[in-house]
Design a protein around this motif. Sequence first.
Motif, mmCIF file in Angstrom:
data_model
loop_
_atom_site.group_PDB
_atom_site.id
_atom_site.type_symbol
_atom_site.label_atom_id
_atom_site.label_comp_id
_atom_site.label_asym_id
_atom_site.label_seq_id
_atom_site.Cartn_x
_atom_site.Cartn_y
_atom_site.Cartn_z
ATOM 1 N N VAL A 115 0.852 -1.186 0.000
ATOM 2 C CA VAL A 115 0.000 0.000 0.000
ATOM 3 C C VAL A 115 0.889 1.237 0.000
ATOM 4 C CG1 VAL A 115 -1.750 1.274 1.300
ATOM 5 C CG2 VAL A 115 -1.855 -1.217 1.153
ATOM 6 N N GLY A 116 0.544 2.218 -0.826
ATOM 7 C CA GLY A 116 1.320 3.440 -0.908
ATOM 8 C C GLY A 116 1.130 4.331 0.313
ATOM 9 N N PRO A 117 1.969 5.348 0.463
ATOM 10 C CA PRO A 117 1.977 6.151 1.698
ATOM 11 C C PRO A 117 0.694 6.910 1.967
ATOM 12 C CG PRO A 117 3.331 7.181 -0.011
ATOM 13 C CD PRO A 117 2.989 5.809 -0.499
ATOM 14 N N TRP A 118 -0.047 7.316 0.916
ATOM 15 C CA TRP A 118 -1.232 8.143 1.144
ATOM 16 C C TRP A 118 -2.470 7.319 1.443
ATOM 17 C CZ3 TRP A 118 0.029 12.528 2.758
ATOM 18 C CH2 TRP A 118 1.230 13.099 2.325
ATOM 19 N N THR A 119 -2.626 6.184 0.807
ATOM 20 C CA THR A 119 -3.720 5.283 1.182
ATOM 21 C C THR A 119 -3.479 4.742 2.583
ATOM 22 O OG1 THR A 119 -4.206 4.702 -1.109
ATOM 23 C CG2 THR A 119 -4.864 3.113 0.578
ATOM 24 N N LEU A 120 -2.211 4.483 2.911
ATOM 25 C CA LEU A 120 -1.883 4.004 4.251
ATOM 26 C C LEU A 120 -2.162 5.087 5.291
ATOM 27 C CD1 LEU A 120 -0.764 1.428 5.525
ATOM 28 C CD2 LEU A 120 1.526 2.429 5.385
ATOM 29 N N ALA A 121 -1.804 6.341 4.991
ATOM 30 C CA ALA A 121 -2.052 7.447 5.930
ATOM 31 C C ALA A 121 -3.546 7.678 6.139
ATOM 32 C CB ALA A 121 -1.396 8.724 5.415
ATOM 33 N N ALA A 122 -4.348 7.387 5.112
ATOM 34 C CA ALA A 122 -5.796 7.545 5.232
ATOM 35 C C ALA A 122 -6.435 6.405 6.019
ATOM 36 C CB ALA A 122 -6.427 7.626 3.843
ATOM 37 N N ALA A 123 -5.772 5.250 6.069
ATOM 38 C CA ALA A 123 -6.349 4.061 6.701
ATOM 39 C C ALA A 123 -5.818 3.806 8.112
ATOM 40 C CB ALA A 123 -6.072 2.836 5.836
ATOM 41 N N LEU A 124 -4.591 4.210 8.385
ATOM 42 C CA LEU A 124 -3.947 3.901 9.663
ATOM 43 C C LEU A 124 -4.245 5.009 10.665
ATOM 44 C CD1 LEU A 124 -2.064 1.930 11.139
ATOM 45 C CD2 LEU A 124 -0.120 3.187 10.189
ATOM 46 N N GLU A 125 -4.732 4.625 11.841
ATOM 47 C CA GLU A 125 -5.138 5.608 12.843
ATOM 48 C C GLU A 125 -4.002 5.956 13.803
ATOM 49 O OE1 GLU A 125 -8.363 3.791 14.882
ATOM 50 O OE2 GLU A 125 -9.787 4.010 13.220
ATOM 51 N N LEU A 133 -3.435 10.863 8.363
ATOM 52 C CA LEU A 133 -3.560 11.920 7.364
ATOM 53 C C LEU A 133 -3.750 13.290 8.015
ATOM 54 C CD1 LEU A 133 -3.716 12.163 4.243
ATOM 55 C CD2 LEU A 133 -6.202 11.997 4.472
ATOM 56 N N ALA A 134 -4.274 13.321 9.235
ATOM 57 C CA ALA A 134 -4.538 14.581 9.923
ATOM 58 C C ALA A 134 -3.262 15.246 10.432
ATOM 59 C CB ALA A 134 -5.492 14.343 11.090
ATOM 60 N N ASP A 135 -2.151 14.532 10.463
ATOM 61 C CA ASP A 135 -0.902 15.030 11.048
ATOM 62 C C ASP A 135 0.205 15.010 9.996
ATOM 63 O OD1 ASP A 135 1.539 15.347 12.386
ATOM 64 O OD2 ASP A 135 0.829 14.307 14.178
ATOM 65 N N PRO A 136 0.596 16.166 9.446
ATOM 66 C CA PRO A 136 1.631 16.190 8.402
ATOM 67 C C PRO A 136 2.946 15.553 8.836
ATOM 68 C CG PRO A 136 0.501 18.291 8.489
ATOM 69 C CD PRO A 136 0.030 17.514 9.669
ATOM 70 N N LEU A 180 -8.179 15.516 -3.062
ATOM 71 C CA LEU A 180 -9.376 16.345 -3.164
ATOM 72 C C LEU A 180 -10.018 16.657 -1.811
ATOM 73 C CD1 LEU A 180 -11.047 14.695 -6.288
ATOM 74 C CD2 LEU A 180 -9.650 16.769 -6.202
ATOM 75 N N GLY A 181 -9.413 16.169 -0.728
ATOM 76 C CA GLY A 181 -9.975 16.432 0.588
ATOM 77 C C GLY A 181 -11.286 15.723 0.841
ATOM 78 N N ARG A 182 -11.390 14.482 0.385
ATOM 79 C CA ARG A 182 -12.636 13.736 0.534
ATOM 80 C C ARG A 182 -12.558 12.590 1.544
ATOM 81 N NH1 ARG A 182 -13.919 12.935 -5.930
ATOM 82 N NH2 ARG A 182 -14.402 15.126 -6.429
ATOM 83 N N VAL A 183 -11.409 12.450 2.223
ATOM 84 C CA VAL A 183 -11.278 11.375 3.212
ATOM 85 C C VAL A 183 -12.017 11.787 4.481
ATOM 86 C CG1 VAL A 183 -9.688 10.009 4.611
ATOM 87 C CG2 VAL A 183 -9.051 10.678 2.272
ATOM 88 N N ARG A 184 -12.938 10.953 4.928
ATOM 89 C CA ARG A 184 -13.766 11.310 6.085
ATOM 90 C C ARG A 184 -13.022 11.061 7.390
ATOM 91 N NH1 ARG A 184 -18.310 13.318 5.466
ATOM 92 N NH2 ARG A 184 -19.461 13.177 3.505
ATOM 93 N N SER A 185 -13.318 11.903 8.381
ATOM 94 C CA SER A 185 -12.726 11.778 9.709
ATOM 95 C C SER A 185 -13.330 10.585 10.439
ATOM 96 C CB SER A 185 -12.975 13.057 10.507
ATOM 97 O OG SER A 185 -14.366 13.214 10.738
ATOM 98 N N ALA A 186 -12.793 10.302 11.632
ATOM 99 C CA ALA A 186 -13.274 9.163 12.410
ATOM 100 C C ALA A 186 -14.761 9.293 12.740
ATOM 101 C CB ALA A 186 -12.456 9.034 13.695
ATOM 102 N N TYR A 192 -10.951 15.359 6.074
ATOM 103 C CA TYR A 192 -9.616 15.910 6.302
ATOM 104 C C TYR A 192 -9.257 16.872 5.178
ATOM 105 C CZ TYR A 192 -9.241 12.155 9.709
ATOM 106 O OH TYR A 192 -9.465 11.324 10.775
ATOM 107 N N ARG A 193 -8.449 17.843 5.523
ATOM 108 C CA ARG A 193 -8.028 18.841 4.547
ATOM 109 C C ARG A 193 -7.256 18.181 3.407
ATOM 110 N NH1 ARG A 193 -4.827 23.699 7.117
ATOM 111 N NH2 ARG A 193 -6.879 23.868 8.128
#
Length: 342
Positions: A115-125, A133-136, A180-186, A192-193
Amino acid sequence: MSEKNEFSGCPATGIGSMPGGDAREAAKTVTGSFADGQGMPYLAELPARGPGADMIGRTVGLLVEMYGHLQPSGWRTSDRPGRDTRRARSWLGEDLDALEEFTQGYEGLLKVQAVGPWTLAAALELRGGEAMLADPGACRDLAGSLAEGLRAHLAEVRRRMPGAKVVLQLDEPSLTTVLLGRVRSASGYRTYRAVDRQIVEAALRDVLAAAGEHGTTLVHSCAPEVPYALLRRAGADGISLDFSLLTEREEEAIGEAVEGGTHLFLGVVPSTDAASGGLSDPGGSVMGVRTLWSRLGLDPGTLAESVTITPSCGLAGASPAYARTALAHSARAARSLADNPE
């Protein structure tokens, strides 16, 4: 980065996941389906075994100095490797053992997926339950950990299968939603931005570089609106997509990618039994590809060197019999494309 057209001898392949939980049977299927130059075998993923064998869990097991454990909501970061991380690593070892057994003496292209870094950042809490994804800063650390883990993983694959040319595939189905900023928060009440495109591109470039100076890479997305130009700038040698999701608006980007030397992995074979309607006509499966080539004014003689045929996505949701059929059909459809480009 490797030279372009590294994939020109790869008529067909699969995406990654397979049904069932038998590592030896999966390895036998993916190597047998693409024997004798019919395509590129790959390290199969078997998510039916449970958490840790899923694509997120497998990639969490590859991370360096970063760990994960399961919560009801999904994978969450941990301070130390626990049972879930150890299980993911154990299953990966089992899959590598099986693939090594069936690739003795093999000297062609061989694909591994993560899994690439951005899909992983969107999935891993994070520990608080929000996505990384919320924390740069956490995203930067995650990309670095993934790159380091992939370097070690690819070195292990090369050690076990010394004659193979190992290809790295990054799975990024959430990439467009991140951009596009479409990943939903918990909570699900907000999103998320959007992440800056330059930051996204830089992280992808760093992770793709884990393949090494002469490594070959591709990025797969079975989601709509694939960011072709960004992936090309990040250094991907190939882009893998579900052909049925391609829109007219994206066709120009496809033409530019082909003319720029980017190889296309086109998912034209349905990935589940129910969607297949029966697979009896290999030529019919690639008719849309020929039509696209004609519409873009591309030379039909370049089809075989520019395109690899695949199922539309992973085959985990298929029956074992259909998975075998889909891979064999992909190889036959690729032959039809090469033999009858017009």
